[in-house]
Motif scaffolding. Structure first.
Motif, PDB file in Angstrom:
ATOM      1  N   ARG A 289      11.066  86.942  -4.428  1.00  0.00           N
ATOM      2  CA  ARG A 289      11.057  85.618  -3.779  1.00  0.00           C
ATOM      3  C   ARG A 289       9.696  84.970  -4.037  1.00  0.00           C
ATOM      4  O   ARG A 289       8.661  85.599  -3.801  1.00  0.00           O
ATOM      5  N   CYS A 290       9.715  83.735  -4.494  1.00  0.00           N
ATOM      6  CA  CYS A 290       8.472  83.063  -4.910  1.00  0.00           C
ATOM      7  C   CYS A 290       7.521  82.860  -3.732  1.00  0.00           C
ATOM      8  O   CYS A 290       7.825  82.110  -2.791  1.00  0.00           O
ATOM      9  N   ALA A 291       6.357  83.505  -3.799  1.00  0.00           N
ATOM     10  CA  ALA A 291       5.370  83.366  -2.718  1.00  0.00           C
ATOM     11  C   ALA A 291       4.789  81.956  -2.673  1.00  0.00           C
ATOM     12  O   ALA A 291       4.369  81.473  -1.617  1.00  0.00           O
ATOM     13  N   PHE A 292       4.790  81.280  -3.821  1.00  0.00           N
ATOM     14  CA  PHE A 292       4.203  79.935  -3.878  1.00  0.00           C
ATOM     15  C   PHE A 292       5.028  78.897  -3.106  1.00  0.00           C
ATOM     16  O   PHE A 292       4.533  77.845  -2.730  1.00  0.00           O
ATOM     17  N   GLU A 293       6.317  79.206  -2.896  1.00  0.00           N
ATOM     18  CA  GLU A 293       7.124  78.297  -2.064  1.00  0.00           C
ATOM     19  C   GLU A 293       6.472  78.149  -0.693  1.00  0.00           C
ATOM     20  O   GLU A 293       6.409  77.059  -0.133  1.00  0.00           O
TER      21      GLU A 293
ATOM     22  N   LEU B 270       8.563  90.049  -2.727  1.00  0.00           N
ATOM     23  CA  LEU B 270       7.969  88.773  -3.136  1.00  0.00           C
ATOM     24  C   LEU B 270       7.541  88.774  -4.599  1.00  0.00           C
ATOM     25  O   LEU B 270       7.120  89.804  -5.130  1.00  0.00           O
ATOM     26  N   CYS B 271       7.602  87.605  -5.217  1.00  0.00           N
ATOM     27  CA  CYS B 271       6.969  87.420  -6.524  1.00  0.00           C
ATOM     28  C   CYS B 271       5.553  86.901  -6.284  1.00  0.00           C
ATOM     29  O   CYS B 271       5.356  85.911  -5.581  1.00  0.00           O
ATOM     30  N   THR B 272       4.579  87.603  -6.867  1.00  0.00           N
ATOM     31  CA  THR B 272       3.192  87.153  -6.799  1.00  0.00           C
ATOM     32  C   THR B 272       2.611  87.118  -8.212  1.00  0.00           C
ATOM     33  O   THR B 272       1.405  87.255  -8.407  1.00  0.00           O
TER      34      THR B 272
HETATM   35  S1  SF4 Z   1       4.964  83.352 -10.825  1.00  0.00           S
HETATM   36 FE1  SF4 Z   1       4.099  82.336  -8.981  1.00  0.00          FE
HETATM   37  S2  SF4 Z   1       5.038  80.299  -8.913  1.00  0.00           S
HETATM   38 FE2  SF4 Z   1       6.252  81.564 -10.321  1.00  0.00          FE
HETATM   39  S3  SF4 Z   1       7.913  82.436  -9.093  1.00  0.00           S
HETATM   40 FE3  SF4 Z   1       6.257  83.925  -9.069  1.00  0.00          FE
HETATM   41  S4  SF4 Z   1       5.004  83.421  -7.260  1.00  0.00           S
HETATM   42 FE4  SF4 Z   1       6.337  81.667  -7.694  1.00  0.00          FE
END
Ligand code: SF4
Length: 456
Positions: free
Chosen positions: A237-241, A435-437
């Motif tokens: 899950r995109c942490a940047f959201e 999470l995606c970081t």
């Molecule tokens: S790479 Fe960064 S902006 Fe792209 S999905 Fe992952 S956390 Fe979100």
């Protein structure tokens, strides 16, 4: 980014005005184009155009159309560039009936799939990765549409949160890693699917739940049916959201974006990020909540010390020398008298290229601050995103090119502090393996499953 919205009325009420309003609530996810699709007498109908929702679409016209199922899209160009034909939804009438699709995310194997499909005779109308899904479906002419969609989704890699119109059904699908958000809402007998829950508020719907990673929901006159695919060992899950993209009045995967942003600021304070008697201000609007959280935790004064001109958008071009010299002041201006002789703590959500941060520091210093401390409510962005966010390459990412002390000198701040990846995950309230970081730590999804293209 991009935003998707879908609606289905089981009692047959028209939904296109709901789609329009839902897209307005998702406008922050894409300002390049907007569009809607519905079916009429077995044929797909699409209206779309460049610009903001109110520029691309007519609310009055849509309100007159009697369609009980529809989808919509706001676009921020990532894959496929800014060509008008890439505006979504994309749609077609194929062998099994009408189909239209709206996609948020980025398919990492779209180029290879498109080459394969072109070899098989596909003629692509766009340069948009989302069309690959349509073509994969159309290349299974004898298959039941829903099964053809499921097979197509089993072939694509990367990020997708989708709303799809298939004949008389609304389908919502989220990739098995859960990169981009997707939520279900309900208002009586009407069902809605949205990139963010904030869009349900505007149409008087209640959020039911998030679409789970890997889930495919079929919504038709019987209600909602969930079809789950085998789970992945971990999610992305995109942490940047939570840091920047999503609206603060949204709840994503059970986590309030508002609370998360305040917690990110409080985390900065707990790391010793606020000198005594400093005045705290956030970069509007993305750093404001973190600044409030930091000030609350540190017991410091919060001031709306930087004012933003809301009418200068992202697409603002700096055409003349005079405008270039005015630079950041055209968008942001310090509140007179707020920083006089005091230490200023300026909080922003992230620091990408660093050019704006340098100008802000000099602007706050110029307005009388004794010292200027920059605090960033996320870890340093060191890697590009391949999952639907248009981040620069590593060569343009300042934190990839220099250390934090070097960066601090570059932007001429008295101090610069970030939070760590672990602190980011803690503030969101999800474990790291949910999470995606990747843009912070380079921990990209390993493409463990290579698609078997045979069978098409
Ligand atoms: S790479 Fe960064 S902006 Fe792209 S999905 Fe992952 S956390 Fe979100």
């Amino acid at each position: 980014m991009c935003g998707v919205f879908g609606a289905y009325s089981t009692k047959g009420s028209p939904v296109l005005e709901d789609i329009y309003l839902g897209l307005c609530a998702l406008q922050h996810r894409g300002q390049l184009s907007a569009g809607v699709a519905w079916t009429d007498d077995g044929t797909v109908r699409i209206k779309k155009g460049l610009g903001l929702v109110h520029e691309a679409l007519s609310q009055n016209e849509l309100a007159k159309i009697d369609a009980h199922a529809a989808i919509g899209h706001v676009r921020y160009a990532t894959a496929g560039g800014t060509r008008p034909e890439n505006c979504q939804p994309l749609g077609a009438d194929y062998a099994q009936g009408p189909i239209a699709i709206a996609h948020n995310g980025n398919l990492t194997n779209a180029r290879a799939l498109a080459a394969y499909l072109a070899y098989k005779g596909a003629i692509f109308q766009t340069t948009c990765d989302s069309e690959t899904i349509l073509q994969l479906i159309a290349h299974q002419p004898g298959a039941v549409p829903l099964e053809a969609l499921e097979t197509a989704l089993s072939k694509v890699e990367g990020a997708y949160s989708l709303v799809v119109l298939l004949n008389d059904c609304l389908i919502a699908a989220r990739d098995p890693w859960g990169f981009r958000p997707l939520a279900i809402g309900r208002r009586g007998e009407d069902y809605f699917v949205s990139s963010e829950s904030c869009a349900f508020d505007i149409i008087g719907a209640e959020m039911v739940r998030d679409v789970e990673p890997g889930e495919i929901l079929v919504i038709d006159k019987r209600g909602i049916i969930s079809r789950k695919r085998p789970p992945k060992p971990r999610h992305y899950r995109c942490a940047f959201e939570y840091v920047y993209f999503a609206r603060p009045d949204s709840v994503i995967d059970g986590r309030s974006v508002y609370r998360t942003r305040k917690e990110l600021g409080a985390t900065l304070a707990r790391c010793g990020g606020c000198p005594k008697n400093a005045v705290v201000a956030g970069m509007p609007d993305s750093g404001t909540l973190a600044a409030i959280g930091l000030a609350e935790e540190a017991g410091a004064d919060f001031e709306a010390g930087v004012v933003r001109n809301r009418y200068v958008g992202r697409t603002f071009i700096q055409p003349t020398q005079r405008v270039r010299e005015a630079g950041v002041k055209i968008k942001l201006n310090p509140q007179p008298g707020i920083f006089d002789g005091r230490e200023a703590v300026i909080v922003d959500d992230s620091l990408v290229r660093g050019t704006t941060a340098g100008r802000i520091v000099s602007m706050i210093r110029g307005s009388g601050a004794a010292k200027v401390h920059m605090r960033i409510a996320s870890p340093p962005v060191r890697f590009p995103c391949y999952y639907g966010i248009d981040t620069p390459t590593s060569a343009e990412l300042m934190a990839a090119q220099m250390s934090v002390p070097e960066l601090c000198r570059k932007i001429d701040a008295d101090s610069l502090e970030y939070i760590s990846c672990d602190e980011l995950c803690r503030a969101i309230g999800l474990p790291k393996d949910e999470l995606c970081t990747a843009c912070f730590d380079g921990d990209y999804l390993e493409e463990e499953e290579k698609n078997d293209l045979l069978g098409f």
